[in-house]
Design a protein around this motif. Structure first.
Motif, short mmCIF file in Angstrom:
data_model
loop_
_atom_site.label_atom_id
_atom_site.label_comp_id
_atom_site.label_asym_id
_atom_site.label_seq_id
_atom_site.Cartn_x
_atom_site.Cartn_y
_atom_site.Cartn_z
N ALA A 6 -4.43 38.38 18.13
CA ALA A 6 -5.18 38.70 16.92
C ALA A 6 -4.30 39.31 15.84
CB ALA A 6 -6.32 39.66 17.27
N THR A 33 -8.73 30.91 10.93
CA THR A 33 -9.85 30.77 11.85
C THR A 33 -9.76 31.88 12.91
OG1 THR A 33 -8.64 29.31 13.34
CG2 THR A 33 -9.83 28.28 11.52
N GLU A 34 -10.71 31.89 13.83
CA GLU A 34 -10.70 32.88 14.91
C GLU A 34 -9.53 32.60 15.85
OE1 GLU A 34 -13.61 34.61 18.47
OE2 GLU A 34 -14.15 32.79 17.35
N GLY A 45 -9.34 28.13 18.14
CA GLY A 45 -10.29 29.05 18.73
C GLY A 45 -9.89 29.48 20.13
#
Length: 339
Positions: free
Chosen positions: A53, A64-65, A268
């Motif tokens: 992260a 995006t995530e 993701g």
């Protein structure tokens, strides 16, 4: 998938043999040029680069995530059965897309027009060259263009698309692309969204992607400010500008390939170990960089998400009255467990 690809490549090779420079009854001249793999690329679109992260190299575009932890574990078929790696995230240029007004016009390979030797792909084209809410029809060609693999810009080759330049999809050979009713066979859910309320909701997606750079979550039937992503073909009923109509055709092709299981989810947390099938397109993992007729490599709106309002980045880059065709470089987010 290999069978479809081989059939299309044989047809493409046969068309080259019968090359005749186009048809006399075409409305436009095929325009285009080869994409320079260095100077025509928006290298800032590669970023942000993340580890877990954490952002290692920031970028000017929304991300995006990502995988939450910097350390990832992936199963293996052989001992030790578990692979330990570093979770990285980056944006990769992987595809080129021709979006042409005339059939058999290959924009990104020099504006080459071929004659296939048979009457496939030809039909009436509505609307003038300009915009003004006219109906238009576009033909799309999809190429493999794994630039990072060619230039060896990432140490772990397992995390990048490994392929050679290839023509992957030619819409002229697909009967579903030319017919609204036939295309309904692969997207019957379109009946649910063919109503004023669902279409009006796309205004929220347009506002979100134009102001924040992110699509409104869950509204997969919308292509933001470009209109409805249904049906999966090149029939654009209300084209405002040529780049807007071409972008919508490219976005529809993206969704169509996902629905036909020819495209994958690569972003993701769930895709950290391997790519996944995604019949509903993960539109947030794509960016569409304009490369033809003029490459958009810097400035506002470079590499926009699906549905971003085109006036931000199209000014001075296309001249519709000259009948220019459009080419896009498709960037795809990659989340990967690197060694």
């Amino acid at each position: 998938m290999n069978t479809i690809k081989h059939v299309m490549m044989v047809a493409f090779a046969a068309a080259i043999v019968f090359w005749s420079g186009g048809r006399a009854d075409a409305q436009d001249t095929c325009n285009g040029r080869f994409v320079n793999p260095i100077s025509d690329i928006c290298w800032d679109c590669l970023f942000p680069l993340t580890v877990g992260a954490f952002t290692v190299v920031p970028g000017s575009h929304p991300d995006t995530e990502n995988f939450a932890s910097p350390i990832c574990l992936c199963p293996m078929a052989a001992p030790p059965f578990i692979r330990i790696g570093v979770a990285i995230g980056f944006w990769e240029p992987v595809r080129l897309a021709d979006v042409a007004k005339d059939p058999w016009c290959f924009v990104n390979i020099g504006g080459l027009t071929i004659s296939p030797g048979f009457n496939i792909g030809y039909k009436g084209i509505g609307g003038p060259n300009g915009g003004g809410n006219q109906s238009s029809e576009y033909f799309v060609h999809w190429y493999a263009y794994p630039l990072l693999y060619w230039l060896e810009l990432l140490a772990d080759a397992a995390c990048v698309e490994q392929a050679s330049f290839d023509v992957m999809y030619v819409s002229e050979l697909d009967p579903l692309w030319n017919d609204d009713e036939l295309s309904f066979l692969i997207h019957p859910e379109a009946a649910i969204f063919a109503n004023p309320i669902a279409q009006a909701a796309c205004a929220a997606d347009c506002a979100a992607v134009s102001t924040t750079g992110r699509n409104f979550p869950g509204m997969f039937w919308c292509a933001g400010c470009h209109g409805s992503v249904y049906p999966f073909n090149g029939n654009i009923p209300a084209e405002v500008t040529r780049i807007q109509g071409a972008a919508l055709a490219a976005e529809r092709m993206t969704y169509k390939l996902h629905r036909q299981l020819l495209a994958w989810r690569t972003s993701g947390p769930s895709a950290i170990c391997q790519k996944q099938l995604a019949p509903i397109w993960p539109r947030d993992q794509y960016r569409y960089q304009l490369v033809n007729p003029t490459a958009h490599t810097a400035g506002p709106g470079t590499c926009p998400r699906a549905g971003t309002a085109t006036p931000v980045y199209e000014s001075g880059r296309a001249f519709p009255m000259q009948g220019e065709d459009i080419g896009f470089l498709i960037w795809r987010k990659r989340t990967c467990c690197a060694l």
